[in-house]
Scaffold this motif. Structure first.
Motif, short mmCIF file in Angstrom:
data_model
loop_
_atom_site.label_atom_id
_atom_site.label_comp_id
_atom_site.label_asym_id
_atom_site.label_seq_id
_atom_site.Cartn_x
_atom_site.Cartn_y
_atom_site.Cartn_z
N GLY A 253 95.19 -38.41 5.59
CA GLY A 253 96.03 -37.84 6.48
C GLY A 253 96.46 -36.64 5.85
N GLU A 352 99.07 -38.51 16.39
CA GLU A 352 99.50 -37.59 15.53
C GLU A 352 101.25 -37.97 14.95
N ARG A 355 100.52 -40.83 12.37
CA ARG A 355 100.06 -40.48 10.97
C ARG A 355 101.06 -39.74 10.00
N LEU A 372 100.85 -47.73 13.25
CA LEU A 372 99.67 -47.23 13.40
C LEU A 372 98.59 -48.12 13.79
N GLU A 390 91.17 -43.62 9.41
CA GLU A 390 92.29 -43.03 8.65
C GLU A 390 93.59 -43.57 8.94
N LEU A 391 93.87 -44.09 10.16
CA LEU A 391 95.15 -44.51 10.50
C LEU A 391 95.27 -45.89 10.19
N LEU A 394 95.83 -46.04 6.47
CA LEU A 394 97.29 -45.49 6.27
C LEU A 394 98.10 -46.82 6.48
#
Length: 921
Positions: A253, A352, A355, A372, A390-391, A394
């Motif tokens: 992120g 977006e 994130r 997420l 990536e999400l 996270l």
């Protein structure tokens, strides 16, 4: 990149090397005075390309005058000229007139200054004379690195000299500069050319990091390095070193942090700007889409004026990713949290927003994890696999341990990482999923998924013990046990019969289950069809289509694990190359659209072999090179192994003996001599093919005997899978092992009939033709060859057909049918030449040289002779031909004698083969 003095191809610079070779005349082309300038950003690789050209010119025997300029020396007079002429023989300088010789000697520190300083005109005239003398004896390269730092006196002298030198002489100027132009260039004679050295590709950067640092990174991290460095190898190397030293970390992120070596380069530039401008640059780096309308106009105007950001299509982006990363790095942690809170409220894109919300929430929050999850699903649906991963990454810290979501999110992360090309991270995430799962049948599924990833990261065999654990964990749960068995069936290649039993067991368990999971059932049907096919029972199209239809109604598998992907591969082995290629093209388009790197690698692994069989060696090479590059950059271990084998096989077909043998022998050296049966068998087969292509019968026999022994041990009875049968039988016949050849052909004929494999029938017919010829049964041999060529008319195996023509030529030559032999060898040679099969061109030429046809009667048949030949070729007797043509049998016999003589044949069977008839007597 390579070191100075290295003439090997530079990584990722093939096009520029070709342009330089042509521009400078290194390819031997005639050229007069030319000027070429390499431009690009600092660290982009201009000097590496310049070094390569310098060394190439020296290797070619050119006179090369070199100047490596430095900014600190710009004020020193004649320093560039001194460097350029340092390698010139004093005797050449001594030929100049005394005033020029003295001026040049003083300017280049060859003589002590006496009297007034050297006159620039005298020096320029001396340089012009010297360059002319040098160029009259051969090509001269004037090589200047960083010409912007060349001292002014040398610039003026070179301008003067080059404008007066004869343009016809082979004198070339090669310079590098960070600027887009060099003022002196426009004044040089000869058309100047500017070659821009641009960013490296991700694949090329992977090779640079591996070659220079011995480092490899998962594809997502590699992509981040590429994006941050903008493909600049110098910056990329610094980032890679810092990641390896753990000086910086790739944090999901956030922009990739910079090592001190790069941060210091940019700190002064950022420190001179206002705080709100730095905040703006950091925001542009931290978000994917920063709208110009969402930022303060004064700060934006100042940032643009300072050259820190640009605006494209209403979006604000850092002028260079390094600037954005540096601006983000100087923020305090509180300022970063505040920035992401603000961006989470203003971002228009839900992905977006999610994130930024995750980064701005430092403590575990299950509600954030749900946001997420939704954002990751949207990203995956858009084909943004890396963003989705990536999400999910996270979301993991926001998930309570012990919850079902703890397993599911880690598994989802593993799938996305594998699709995105980070196989090592995918394996680690899936192992975490297994560890987070309680015991019992539910633990079996994470184990099965781990086994699937191990196939990519390690090997097929590494997955077997994990799947055996899954079978034990499944216990009495028929559906989960079936899934474990069908996956075992898919990974076992060293025992085809065992693989078949596991697949049958999976189907049996599912038949006993009530309302089984359709995704599992689809997989079981697909694996059962595949195992049945490999065991030699043919391709069950109905079972495959049922699996595909189920899968379409209930999608849930990664593309490369799907039934249609497996079916495309089986169609290839079953000789339906056209349908297979069409399916693979559609699958490749889908995989590329979704960013599924591991599935792209799987598809690319099949296409080279398919193109080799179709005779398009150039396409096979392109696919093989692309597959190898992708497999290595994504660290897909099993695909890397496959890539070495496939690239070696392509090289063998092309006739690149050294590359092929090196790759295949390296592959063989990595194999367990007591295991890895499948990998060893295919590599021995390829090495046998290579040796036989060279005409090295003894070496070919050794490898192909091992191939055959391993193939029988494995139990692979499908002849379409491992296609070195032709090579083996040809070598057996060539070495006089005729009884072994006959037994081998009998076994292959049985397999061909059981599997309904047309290509294998063609090999059997060819082999029986060669075997009959070796035993002196020429008519029978030619009948078999005619059958083989008839079969080849029904299948698109162009290379195999060319080799069958070559074998037919041998049979005709043995039978003294020299014209038929010459025709077959000529056709084969033309095909080999069109494909680029260099070793087989040599073999065809050798055979053509052995066909010694005496000059004599014309090979042209009269109309009557042609009619007689056609009727005889259809199987008619002399009396039947006479009746059909209203002539006497003796007239037919006389014409037939002339036909035999003209065509160089000796029997009705040979005539039938010549005219494509069916006569066997």
């Amino acid at each position: 990149m390579t070191g100075p003095g290295d003439t090997r191809p530079l990584i990722g610079r093939d096009d520029l090397q070709c342009q330089l070779t042509s521009r400078l005349g290194l390819d031997g082309s005639e050229a007069g005075l030319t000027t070429t300038v390499l431009t690009g950003f600092a660290g982009i690789g201009k000097t590496a390309l310049w070094d390569w050209a310098v060394q190439s010119a020296q290797t070619a025997g050119w006179r090369v005058l070199i100047a490596r300029c430095a900014a600190a020396e710009t004020a020193l007079p004649w320093v560039g000229l001194t460097d350029l002429l340092s390698g010139c023989d004093d005797r050449l300088v001594g030929k100049l007139p005394a005033p020029q010789r003295h001026a040049l000697a003083v300017a280049t520190l060859r003589a002590d200054p006496v009297g007034p300083p050297p006159d620039e005109r005298s020096v320029g005239t001396a340089v012009a004379g010297l360059l002319t003398d040098l160029a009259e004896s051969g090509p001269v390269l004037l090589a200047i690195d960083d010409v912007a730092a060349l001292d002014p006196t040398t610039k003026r002298a070179l301008r003067f000299a080059l404008r007066r030198g004869p343009e016809r002489l082979p004198l070339r100027v090669l310079a590098t500069t960070r600027d887009e132009a060099w003022g002196v260039i426009d004044e040089f004679p000869g058309p100047p050319a500017t070659l821009t050295v641009g960013p490296m590709s991700v694949a090329a950067l992977f090779q640079v990091l591996r070659q220079h640092l011995g480092l490899t990174f998962g594809r997502p991290t590699l992509v981040r390095i590429h994006e941050t460095s903008q493909g600049n190898p110098l910056y990329a190397l610094e980032l890679a070193r810092a990641l390896e030293r753990r000086e910086i970390h790739d944090v999901p992120g956030r922009p990739l942090a910079l090592p001190d070596t790069l941060q210091d380069l940019l700190a002064d530039r950022l420190e001179r700007t206002r705080a709100d401008v730095r905040q703006l640059v950091a925001a542009a780096a931290a978000t994917w889409r920063l709208l110009a309308t969402d930022v303060e106009s004064g700060a934006l105007a100042q940032a643009r004026a300072d050259g820190l950001v640009t605006v494209h299509g209403g979006l604000v982006v850092p002028a260079h990713p390094l600037l954005g990363s540096a601006a983000y790095a100087v923020l305090s942690e509180d300022d970063r949290m505040s920035l992401h809170h603000r961006l989470s409220r203003t971002a228009a894109d839900p992905i977006e927003r999610a994130r930024h919300l995750a980064i701005a929430t430092p403590t575990p929050a299950p509600d954030v994890a749900l946001v997420l999850d939704d954002a990751a699903a949207q990203a995956a649906a858009r084909g943004a696999v890396e963003a989705a991963a990536e999400l999910v990454r996270l979301a993991v810290p926001h998930t309570p341990l012990g919850s079902p979501e703890a397993v599911l999110r880690r598994e989802r992360l593993a799938d996305l990482l594998l699709q995105g090309g980070d196989a090592a991270a995918a394996e680690a995430a899936q192992r975490e999923a297994v560890a987070a799962c309680p015991g019992g049948p539910e633990r079996a599924r994470p184990l099965i998924r781990l086994a699937g990833i191990l196939v990519e990261t390690t090997s097929w065999n590494a997955a077997v013990p994990v799947l055996e654990q899954a079978v034990a964990a499944a216990g009495q749960d028929a559906v989960i046990a079936a899934e474990a068995y069908l996956t075992l069936s898919a990974v076992i290649y060293d025992d085809i019969k065992l693989s078949h039993r596991h697949a049958a067991r999976a189907v049996q368990l599912l038949d006993s289950a009530v309302d089984p999971d359709p995704v599992v059932l689809s997989g079981a049907l697909s694996q059962a069809a595949g195992a049945r096919f490999r065991a030699g029972y043919g391709l069950d199209h109905e079972m495959e289509q049922r699996a595909i239809e189920l899968e379409r109604e209930h999608p849930g598998r990664r593309l490369s694990d799907r039934a249609d992907a497996g079916y495309a591969a089986l169609l290839k082995y079953a000789d339906d190359l056209t349908a297979s290629a069409a399916m693979f093209e559609d699958l490749l388009t889908e995989a590329e659209a979704s960013g599924d790197v591991s599935s792209i690698a799987y598809i690319l692994s099949h296409l080279p072999q398919l193109e080799l069989w179709r005779g398009d060696f150039a396409a096979a090479r392109r696919y093989a090179d692309g597959h190898r590059s992708l497999a290595e950059s994504a660290e897909l271990a099993s695909q890397i192994d496959q890539a070495h084998y496939i690239t070696g096989l392509v090289a063998a077909h092309e006739g690149n003996v050294a590359q092929s043998r090196r790759l295949l022998e390296e592959d063989l050296a990595l194999r367990d001599p007591d295991g890895d049966l499948w990998e060893r068998h295919r590599t021995h087969g390829a090495l046998g093919f290579l040796a036989w292509s060279e005409g090295d019968t003894a070496r070919a026999a050794a490898h192909l005997d091992t191939w055959n022994e391993l193939l029988r041990t494995i139990g692979m009875d499908e002849p379409g899978y491992s296609r070195f049968h032709r090579d083996h039988v040809e070598v057996l016949v060539a070495t006089g092992r005729l009884t072994e050849a006959e037994r081998f052909l009998d076994r292959l004929a049985g397999q061909a009939e059981q599997a309904d494999r047309t290509s294998a029938r063609a090999v059997v017919a060819t082999g029986r033709g060669l075997l009959s010829a070796a035993r002196g049964n020429d008519d029978t041999a030619q009948e078999h060859m005619a059958v083989a060529l008839d079969i080849h008319a029904t299948i698109p195996l162009r290379f195999d057909r060319a080799r069958t023509l070559w074998a037919a030529g041998q049979v005709h030559r043995r039978a003294k049918a020299k014209l038929l032999a010459r025709e077959a060898f000529s056709q084969a040679r033309a095909e080999f030449a069109a494909m680029g099969a260099r070793l087989w061109i040599v073999r065809a030429d050798a055979e053509l040289a052995r066909v010694n046809i005496r000059p004599g009667a014309s090979a042209e048949l009269t109309e009557t002779e042609r009619r007689v030949a056609e009727l005889v070729a259809r199987g008619m007797t002399n009396r039947q031909v006479a009746d059909a043509m209203f002539v006497s049998p003796k007239t037919v016999e006389a014409n037939l004698s002339r036909i035999y003589r003209k065509l160089g044949v000796g029997s009705r069977a040979q005539l039938g083969a010549r005219f494509g008839g069916t006569q066997g007597g």
